[in-house]
Each structure stands twice: as C-alpha cells, then as structure tokens.
Enzyme design. Sequence first.
Site, PDB file in Angstrom:
ATOM      1  N   SER A  43     -10.259  -6.575   9.861  1.00 27.39           N
ATOM      2  CA  SER A  43     -11.638  -5.788   9.354  1.00 27.39           C
ATOM      3  C   SER A  43     -12.325  -6.841   8.484  1.00 27.39           C
ATOM      4  CB  SER A  43     -10.978  -4.622   8.538  1.00 27.39           C
ATOM      5  OG  SER A  43     -12.172  -3.845   8.114  1.00 27.39           O
ATOM      6  N   ARG A  99       2.024   0.811  10.488  1.00 26.19           N
ATOM      7  CA  ARG A  99       1.843   1.039   9.110  1.00 26.19           C
ATOM      8  C   ARG A  99       2.782   1.077   8.167  1.00 26.19           C
ATOM      9  NH1 ARG A  99      -2.882   3.755   7.770  1.00 26.19           N
ATOM     10  NH2 ARG A  99      -3.335   4.191  10.016  1.00 26.19           N
ATOM     11  N   ARG A 125       0.965  -1.096   0.068  1.00 21.94           N
ATOM     12  CA  ARG A 125       0.098  -0.026  -0.122  1.00 21.94           C
ATOM     13  C   ARG A 125       0.849   1.223  -0.058  1.00 21.94           C
ATOM     14  NH1 ARG A 125      -4.848  -1.987   4.218  1.00 21.94           N
ATOM     15  NH2 ARG A 125      -5.266  -3.839   3.049  1.00 21.94           N
ATOM     16  N   GLU A 169      -6.444  -1.533  15.256  1.00 27.45           N
ATOM     17  CA  GLU A 169      -7.042  -2.290  14.425  1.00 27.45           C
ATOM     18  C   GLU A 169      -6.225  -3.547  13.947  1.00 27.45           C
ATOM     19  OE1 GLU A 169      -8.516  -0.353  10.865  1.00 27.45           O
ATOM     20  OE2 GLU A 169      -8.460  -2.276   9.499  1.00 27.45           O
ATOM     21  N   ARG A 209       0.852  -6.678  12.617  1.00 25.28           N
ATOM     22  CA  ARG A 209       0.183  -6.070  13.902  1.00 25.28           C
ATOM     23  C   ARG A 209       0.015  -7.174  14.854  1.00 25.28           C
ATOM     24  NH1 ARG A 209      -3.791  -1.645  11.792  1.00 25.28           N
ATOM     25  NH2 ARG A 209      -2.238  -0.144  10.513  1.00 25.28           N
TER      26      ARG A 209
END
Length: 425
Positions: free
Chosen positions: A350, A275, A260, A347, A389
């Site tokens: 998802s 991130r 990303r 988070e 994560r």
Amino acid sequence: MLDPQLLRNDLEQVAKSLAVRGYQLNVDEWKQLERRRKSVQIETEELQNKRTTISKSIGRAKSEGENVQPLLDEVSAIGLQLDESKELLKKIQAEMESVILYTPNLAHESVPVGKDEGDNIEVRRWGQPKQFDFEIKDHVTLGERNRGLDAESAANLSGSRFTLLTGEMAQLHRALAQFMLNQHIQNHGYKEYYVPYLVNVETMRGSGQLPKFVDDAFITEDERYLIPTAEVPLTNLVADTILDESELPIKMTAHTPCFRREAGSYGKDTRGMIRQHQFEKVEMVQIVHPKHSFQALDEMTGHAEAILQALELPYRVIVLCTGDMGFSATKTYDLEVWLPAQNTYREISSCSNCTDFQARRMKARFRPFDNQKTQLVHTLNGSGLAVGRTLIAVLENYQQKDGSVLVPQVLQPYMAGKTVMNQLS
RNA sequence: GGAGAGUUGGCCGAGCGGCUGAAGGCGCUCCCCUGCUAAGGGAGUAUGGGUGUUAAAAGCUCAUCGAGGGUUCAAAUCCCUCACUCUCCGCCA
C-alpha cells in the site's frame, strides 16, 4: 491534521470533501467553537498585554522609589480576569483539537469517489496468472510439509494469528526481506535504517495512528507502543525539524516487524498467515518537496512493483476510492498479488501520499532555497513489500505438482543457490 | 537500580526575579573598503499562533530559554514533577 486556516476559510468545502470519505464534520459545532475561540483568544491576549505592560512599569517605578501600590491593585484585578480567560481558552482549544485530531486527510481530486473497497478502481495489471495442470494447494497445505509453516506451535506459544517458520521457510522469509532491501538501496536510491520497534505516544500521534486508532496498537506497561509499521519511526525522524531544501527528497527504507491488534477482524483471514499480529515488512518512506509528492507517489509505487516483477509474481495496481483510504492518506495505490489458491488478487503493498497531513502534526518543515518562510514537507509511505504475504505468493505461484516449490531466480543467491525447496525430507 | 552533573537561538556560550526574545562569539546573508590567496568596517539573521487583508504584506499582539505544573504584580532566572544527556557504581546481550 488538516490546515486550521483552511478549516476557517473554506469550511463548507472541507466538510463536503470529508463527507466523500465517509467522515461527517459537524460544521455548526465547529463554526461556533471557532467563533468563541476568536473572541476569547483576543480577550486573553489583550489582558496578557495589559498585565505585562503594567508589570514592567512597576519595575520601573520601584527603581525610582515611587509608590507602586496603585499599580499593584490594578494589576491584581487583571490577573484574576486573565486566569479565567486563559482557562476558557484552553478548554475551547482542547475541544477543537479533539475534533481536528480525529479528522482524516482530504482526498486528492484524482481519487475515485466511493463507499468501500468495492469501489476501488483497477489501474493496471502485470503478468499472467499461471495455469496449473494439477490440483493446486494453498500455502497452508504447502507449509504443512516438514512443518515449515507451523501455526499450531505458534498458537501454543502465543495464541492465534501468529506463525512459526522453520527450515527453508524461515530461510525463504529472510531471503525475501534481504532481497527487497537490497533492491531499494541499490536500485531505488533509498537509505537503509534500523529503527526502534517501540515508540512513544508523540511518535504514534505524529504519523496519525493516535489518538483515533488506539485499539489497533499494542501498548507496553510503560506506555510505549509496538510499531504497527516502520512508517511510524521513519516518518517521525523529521518531526520538529526544519530541513534545508537541498536535503529533499529524503528516501528511507527499513525492514522491521509490525505489530497489530487486528481488533475487529475476527473471523477474517483466519486460515494461514495472511493476517497476523506480528509480521515483517520492508517499508519505504519519502520526505519530499510539496511540489513533487504526487510524482513521488508514482515512483514509489513503481519501486514496490519492481520487487514483484523481479519475483515474476502477477499483480494488479488499484487506486483506493475515497471511502477505503487510510486516515492520513490523500491518495493510495494498493498492489495486489495473484494468489492461485484463492483464485484472486490480495493486497501485498500500500503506497500513500499523505501530503502535509502528517507533517503538520509532526511540525516537519523545510526552508526553501529563496530562504523565505518555512513550509511543511510532504510525506509518503509504501510497503515494499509485506514479507509474509510475499512468502505466501511465492509458495503458491511457484508450487509444483509434488508439493515442492521452485525458488525464484533472484532469490537463489540468498538461498545458498538452492533452486527447489519444500521437497519431502 | 543507586549517586551526582547538566538541558538557553543554526552552533558555542553568558544570564540566576523586572529595562532579556535573550550579552558575546562562530556561522550565514547583504553592503562598503581594500585588492590577491587573506583581512577590515557596517547592517541583518529564531519558531509558531492570533489579528489584519479580496488575496497577500505591513502593522499590532501572544507564546516559546528540555516538558508540564506552582510561587510572584512580574520567571530563562525561585519551587515541584517528569523526560532526556553525561559521569561514577551495580547489572547485562
């Protein structure tokens, strides 16, 4: 993609529903486009029909030796008109498509209305955040020992937002991915897939990443895209197919890197490996009968939760509000894991039901048992889980006073039986 | 990277400018006959869009023979570009 039929019959309601998501649909513009489309399309088709009919009669007349010149004259005039009409129709359709491809899915009625992440609602919590009787370290500090987690080398190799893992850290990372995959294929009924990490434009469009989110993706010189998630190749496996109802549900899982750009997140989560431009994820995708998609969403969320529970990591489940949901989703549950050093939940997964939104873009259908008309399938995707994560969560939650880290019991078989890691070497 | 062959409906396979949305076969569905481990006869069997409708359906109509463009009154059929598959050569984990 929304149902064009719905847009035609219930425009006001759709616009209202989209507004709740923070998307303003230009109703008047759409109405006008629709009106023009209708008249131009009808005209085009009529001309088309006329031309074909006359052309066929030319063939017949010719074979009977008649003079065809009058017919030729008639049809050539139609031809010009038709070209014009076709051109116009194309233009209108392109305009409509550009609107509809940029329009997000509608939120389910059970989704809380809200503006941003502040309006998300906690559904439940699992586990108690552990009390530490020493000063806790974050994953960056823990990882510095033995250079297990080496941001500096990664930055030298590639730039910011990359991480290098070495030794036990790399091993733990691999152990986590293996463990997750095994859970899903052994206990949750998913089939494992190994997929391409580069996909073409159509594939990116099918699952909704394009055209709207071009800036988030890495593109290669020959116009392929690095997948931002395994959802993209997995979901698109049913693109352009008509499945048998008996084949549903299809449950797929894959462990892949995700790429990303993280454009627009400057300054956010710059410390550590929260991130990254490149991270690993174990993804779950389900292709289901429309009747069962919301039940499937609950189940899939449960599958992601099962991983956290097995790892004994405290977490909470939240339901995203209308303003915070992703483009293709109609309802999304986020799983947030407890990070002691940040003293908050972050988070880690998802899970979304995309209903027929992606299916319509991809033309993914199934034939019902009663063999009537084909129907669009519903698609779901969920992380189970983000590996990097999860690694952070394990490090921070399992840390000991001396900076070593206990290996969660379920991971020990994947770590050659090791029970403690990150000791000074 | 070079040379060649190919891409037609669920599958196989014909068609190579008009009457072909597409022969024939297989498969599948329904019906009939016969009755026993099989066979025979008949009918049907692509997808998507538009229009139509209170909703639906019927009806009418358009598109689609790998994709996109072109030639033509008319294209699965001719021309161009691209993608993919296969074979041979080269290179290579």
